[in-house]
Scaffold this motif. Sequence first.
Motif, PDB file in Angstrom:
ATOM      1  N   MET A   1      34.612  85.978 -25.376  1.00 36.97           N
ATOM      2  CA  MET A   1      34.126  87.305 -25.024  1.00 36.97           C
ATOM      3  C   MET A   1      33.976  88.139 -26.294  1.00 36.97           C
ATOM      4  N   LYS A   2      33.238  89.235 -26.197  1.00 36.63           N
ATOM      5  CA  LYS A   2      33.065  90.148 -27.306  1.00 36.63           C
ATOM      6  C   LYS A   2      34.175  91.200 -27.288  1.00 36.63           C
ATOM      7  N   GLY A   3      34.568  91.627 -28.479  1.00 33.22           N
ATOM      8  CA  GLY A   3      35.596  92.639 -28.565  1.00 33.22           C
ATOM      9  C   GLY A   3      35.763  93.123 -29.989  1.00 33.22           C
ATOM     10  N   TYR A  17      33.741  93.775 -34.989  1.00 33.91           N
ATOM     11  CA  TYR A  17      33.167  93.474 -33.675  1.00 33.91           C
ATOM     12  C   TYR A  17      32.683  92.034 -33.669  1.00 33.91           C
ATOM     13  N   GLY A  18      33.057  91.287 -32.642  1.00 37.52           N
ATOM     14  CA  GLY A  18      32.616  89.904 -32.557  1.00 37.52           C
ATOM     15  C   GLY A  18      33.353  89.154 -31.473  1.00 37.52           C
ATOM     16  N   GLU A  19      33.386  87.849 -31.593  1.00 39.07           N
ATOM     17  CA  GLU A  19      34.071  87.026 -30.598  1.00 39.07           C
ATOM     18  C   GLU A  19      35.590  87.157 -30.757  1.00 39.07           C
ATOM     19  N   ALA A 102      37.672  95.260 -25.461  1.00 43.13           N
ATOM     20  CA  ALA A 102      36.992  93.980 -25.300  1.00 43.13           C
ATOM     21  C   ALA A 102      36.315  93.974 -23.935  1.00 43.13           C
ATOM     22  N   GLU A 103      35.567  92.914 -23.664  1.00 42.98           N
ATOM     23  CA  GLU A 103      34.852  92.852 -22.389  1.00 42.98           C
ATOM     24  C   GLU A 103      35.793  92.652 -21.204  1.00 42.98           C
ATOM     25  N   GLU A 285      30.468  98.112 -29.929  1.00 39.68           N
ATOM     26  CA  GLU A 285      30.222  97.664 -31.300  1.00 39.68           C
ATOM     27  C   GLU A 285      30.364  98.805 -32.317  1.00 39.68           C
ATOM     28  N   ALA A 310      29.644  92.199 -18.648  1.00 39.93           N
ATOM     29  CA  ALA A 310      29.523  90.840 -19.167  1.00 39.93           C
ATOM     30  C   ALA A 310      29.602  89.843 -18.029  1.00 39.93           C
TER      31      ALA A 310
END
Length: 315
Positions: A1-3, A17-19, A102-103, A285, A310
């Motif tokens: 997930m992104k976070g 910001y990223g995985e 995060a998501e 982000e 998401a």
Amino acid sequence: MKGISYSRYGGPEVMAYGEVRDPKVGPDTVLVQVRAVGVNPVDWKCREGHLDGVLDAVFPVIPGWDVSGVVVRPGPAVTEFLVGDEVMGYVREDFLSRGTLAEYVAAPVRTLARKPRALSFEQAAGLPLAGLTAYQVLTKALEVKRGETLLVHAAAGGVGSIAVQLGRHLGARVIGTASEANHDYVRGLGGEPVEYGEGLAQRVRALVPDGVDAVFDTVGGETTRASANLLAPEGRLASIADPDVVAYGGRYCFVRPDAEDLRKLAELAEQGVLSVHVSRTFPLEQAAQAYRLNQEGRTRGKIVVTVDRAEPAED
């Protein structure tokens, strides 16, 4: 997930910001699809290492304690929430690692309550930490009663604005320190604004010659000392900003997750007693920018980070 995560202490520049790792859903947790996250000063104080003496950091750390979102999977022991329930929470553990920016977040049920229908996801994300702080200080540490006078410092901020509203609901006369630009805002919350800075003691004494019954200090330092001198003979002082308040006979308070207290705040929001002013929102982000703004310390109400929907997290 992104976070958002950081792998060392530092300023906003360490936030990436990223995985990030997917959360595991334990027996007493629910997987929440995050819709919004409230930004709080304690978040950047943790990121800078100021709480390293009391909270271990397990790097990389996903920051954030406030959240609003939708339940997508309850843990096997959870009976309080179902898939699709809209919730808000103060998701603090006893270490730094699995935060809310995060998501998705796996939130213990002890940290959650249903989101008030009267609040948007953004407003609901701004309520848990600020609301619980104000509620626990006013009702448990200060025991504010009807007919008393309450002084709230930084009355236009996230915690202060909730404290003004709760103080009025408890039947107190509320005086709030604020910059002149925020005086009308404080009046709209039900408080009597007074200007910060030199001469504050005289301005408060002009309103309450015999001293105030209770002071809620959210600033610390000189404000804590000055507050002690503004108390009536049996007055009470509590601070969330300065542990040295105990030297003046006051209480130092640190908010704790409490599902029942959070449910009470949700009820007050439904009844129209409490409102949450969201001054700015930022997408996930751009979370670092949200924290830069928060660190300037001049925010009216809350800054909130929003999270796009998401795909459901896999088992």
